[in-house]
Design a protein around this motif. Sequence first.
Motif, PDB file in Angstrom:
ATOM      1  N   ALA A  55     -66.712 -66.472  -1.706  1.00 12.52           N
ATOM      2  CA  ALA A  55     -66.851 -65.143  -2.306  1.00 12.52           C
ATOM      3  C   ALA A  55     -66.059 -65.041  -3.596  1.00 12.52           C
ATOM      4  N   GLY A  56     -64.840 -65.584  -3.597  1.00 19.08           N
ATOM      5  CA  GLY A  56     -64.037 -65.543  -4.813  1.00 19.08           C
ATOM      6  C   GLY A  56     -64.445 -66.586  -5.834  1.00 19.08           C
ATOM      7  N   GLU A  57     -64.758 -67.795  -5.380  1.00 15.45           N
ATOM      8  CA  GLU A  57     -65.086 -68.875  -6.299  1.00 15.45           C
ATOM      9  C   GLU A  57     -66.366 -68.590  -7.086  1.00 15.45           C
ATOM     10  N   LEU A  58     -67.390 -68.085  -6.387  1.00 16.51           N
ATOM     11  CA  LEU A  58     -68.665 -67.847  -7.064  1.00 16.51           C
ATOM     12  C   LEU A  58     -68.577 -66.672  -8.029  1.00 16.51           C
ATOM     13  N   ALA A  59     -67.672 -65.727  -7.760  1.00 14.85           N
ATOM     14  CA  ALA A  59     -67.505 -64.615  -8.703  1.00 14.85           C
ATOM     15  C   ALA A  59     -67.058 -65.144 -10.058  1.00 14.85           C
ATOM     16  N   ALA A  73     -77.506 -65.364  -5.253  1.00 17.13           N
ATOM     17  CA  ALA A  73     -77.857 -65.185  -3.844  1.00 17.13           C
ATOM     18  C   ALA A  73     -76.737 -65.682  -2.931  1.00 17.13           C
ATOM     19  N   ALA A  74     -76.178 -66.841  -3.265  1.00 18.11           N
ATOM     20  CA  ALA A  74     -75.075 -67.370  -2.454  1.00 18.11           C
ATOM     21  C   ALA A  74     -73.876 -66.425  -2.488  1.00 18.11           C
ATOM     22  N   HIS A  75     -73.619 -65.845  -3.658  1.00 21.63           N
ATOM     23  CA  HIS A  75     -72.491 -64.913  -3.779  1.00 21.63           C
ATOM     24  C   HIS A  75     -72.728 -63.642  -2.963  1.00 21.63           C
ATOM     25  N   LEU A  76     -73.931 -63.085  -3.036  1.00 23.24           N
ATOM     26  CA  LEU A  76     -74.235 -61.885  -2.257  1.00 23.24           C
ATOM     27  C   LEU A  76     -74.082 -62.149  -0.761  1.00 23.24           C
ATOM     28  N   ALA A  91     -73.138 -55.748  -6.660  1.00 23.63           N
ATOM     29  CA  ALA A  91     -73.372 -56.942  -7.466  1.00 23.63           C
ATOM     30  C   ALA A  91     -74.863 -57.141  -7.722  1.00 23.63           C
ATOM     31  N   TYR A  92     -75.686 -56.870  -6.695  1.00 21.37           N
ATOM     32  CA  TYR A  92     -77.139 -56.982  -6.890  1.00 21.37           C
ATOM     33  C   TYR A  92     -77.618 -55.978  -7.937  1.00 21.37           C
ATOM     34  N   GLU A  93     -77.137 -54.733  -7.846  1.00 16.51           N
ATOM     35  CA  GLU A  93     -77.584 -53.700  -8.772  1.00 16.51           C
ATOM     36  C   GLU A  93     -77.167 -54.040 -10.206  1.00 16.51           C
TER      37      GLU A  93
END
Length: 736
Positions: A55-59, A73-76, A91-93
């Motif tokens: 969650a933190g790394e992909l952000a 998608a992986a982050h969501l 994040a999606y919005e």
Amino acid sequence: MLADALALWRGPAYADFADEPFARAEIARLEELRLTALEDHAEHRLALGDHAALAGELADLLTVHPLRERLRAAHLLALYRTGRQSEALDAYEAHRARLADELGLDPGTELTALHQAILRQDPSLNAPPRRAEAVTRPGTRAARAAVRGNLREPASGLIGRDEAVAEIGDRLAEERLVTLTGPGGVGKTRLALATAAGLAGDAFPDGVWLVELAAFERSATAVPEAVAHVLDLRDDPGDDGSGGPSGPAGRLADALAGRRLLLVLDNCEHLIDEAADLAGRLLGAAPGLRILATSREPLALPGEVVWSVPPLDVPAPGAADPGVLERSSAVRLFVARASAAARDFRLDAGTAEAVAVLCRRLDGIPLALELAATRVRALGAHGLVDRLDDRFRLLATGHRGAPPRQRTLTAMIDWSWELLSDPERAVLRRLSVHADGCTLDAAEAVCADPDGGDGALDVLDLLVRLVDRSLVVMEDRGGDGPRYRLLESVAAYCADRLDEAGERARVRARHRDYYTGLAERAEPYLYGPGQARRLRLLDGEAANLRAALDGAVADGDRDGALRLANALTWYWYLRGRLAEADRSLRAALALPAGPEPAPAARVARAKAAAWLAAIGVLRGDEAGWPAARDEALRLFAGEDEGERARAQWLLAWAGSENDHVADGGARVAEAFATFERLGDRWGMAAAHVLMAKLAHARGETDALEREGRRAARLFGRSATGGGSSRPPNGSARTPS
């Protein structure tokens, strides 16, 4: 396999050719392959239940590549699985709005379907059971609350240690005792806590327990009592407190025999023997026990894995681009803490250079960087750098609630200093006179100090103990042997202790004597086949040689300054360091001479004057050249004729470099005659080279070829050791 492959990526492909047309397609192809591998890796880690770390790394990754929908998608999904559904929807919005504004597009069908599944909390999105062997990263707060133990939640995030956490976790999966060592303030405790938090869960059903030893005084029962208190083991009636079978250590061994748990023994250094005794006993009695210890020295038990915690990586000298600096973990830590202390602080073109210098001079030590960050609000980054020479007063205020040893820079080093014996303190403070480290030979010559009142010290043994205690850093330089250095803050602290002991003048004199001898022993070999090795030696000691020469000048030691400067002139010339040679020779010659200089002192002065004149014309000082040349030769009147011949050759050579060739032939012919009479083969060969050069200037090709062949023949004989060789320093030793 994906993790190993990604670890091989060392930065942007073809970074030096990024703007070249021929490289653009290949750069784009390689970057696409890397991003695809990152997406594959993220999806595999989600399948293994590693969503908390992702969650933190992909952000961070999505700030650079915001339109990659597989990454999005992986982050969501990672956010959803860590209980952060609202963040996933936000994040999606934000992604949908960005696509519409910038490209006029809608999210893809797969990402839209994931969004709908998150809205209805589809059970298919739930995380799979996490495999214990995959848990090598810190878990979430909720995950830690669900397992047994007493690990505290850190007040701030751990920066720059992801790979270390993973590696230590892997070692603990294989070994039963891992000890994190390193200097004070390097972050051993934080790293141990992050590793232990990542391992909490199925791997240790009986819990992960932190035992903090810093506040305990030394006693036979201190460590077992501390562990028993953390595990809430009560005393047996009639327990005499001894270390016997019925004492605290024995009760612990019995209580842990059938358990599977991880003990974190923090700050063992002041109780090292007691901690080692208990660790050995418990590991023998409890097969399911793992111990992760932190200490400034190893426990020295069989089977122990010693993991030395390095400082954070610092920027390369000269780096000042904010984008480049952000790759440094030391910079990221400082900026994060400074931004927390001063809301308007930013890493930009105005602060980048100062931040880079600060991180380097504080050696990448996390505690020192955090202490410095608290002063940004009052001083700014440039003000901090300007005051680093007084670092102990500058970094004298830390965070409330921190352990006393971590509140100031002085307290951090005091904690280690107080644990040393008197001989260890003597060697450590004397090492501080070295610049950029030293070899073992230098440490023994400078630190033994038989005149210091402490007798003959076994410097090798003491140095090994100081390395074990993480106060001295050993760097293995292959064929050049080990090198020992102090971190800059430790060196500054030890320099103060050297002054307090009243040893500075005596130890600095020993330092000067050693490096003067080293330069004088190396000089003859700079004229023969041993040249490359001696150049490398002198390169490695350049900072110490400069410190020794500066010390001689500061002390008014004219003879010592001239000895060292004369021994280094040929080295400086070969390395092209003419400005350094000019500055050093001028400083040495400016010192007052005694009323009646000895013959050796007069020759040293004349030799230095000849080199100064030669370097002057080589640097383009045409105006003073004839007078400086003639004065240098005049100083040789009545002195060593061999030295005078070498000065004649040198001055003729320097003049020829600037087209002063008219009188060069006569001077080199006179010098050659002296070389030949004295059997100075190097001088004869060098004279032939100069004659060939002068012949070339006159357009005499036959003479050029003849003199060149003679020079080559003599230099060839010198390389094989035949005949007599006296290189231009007055020594009759044959280079080898």
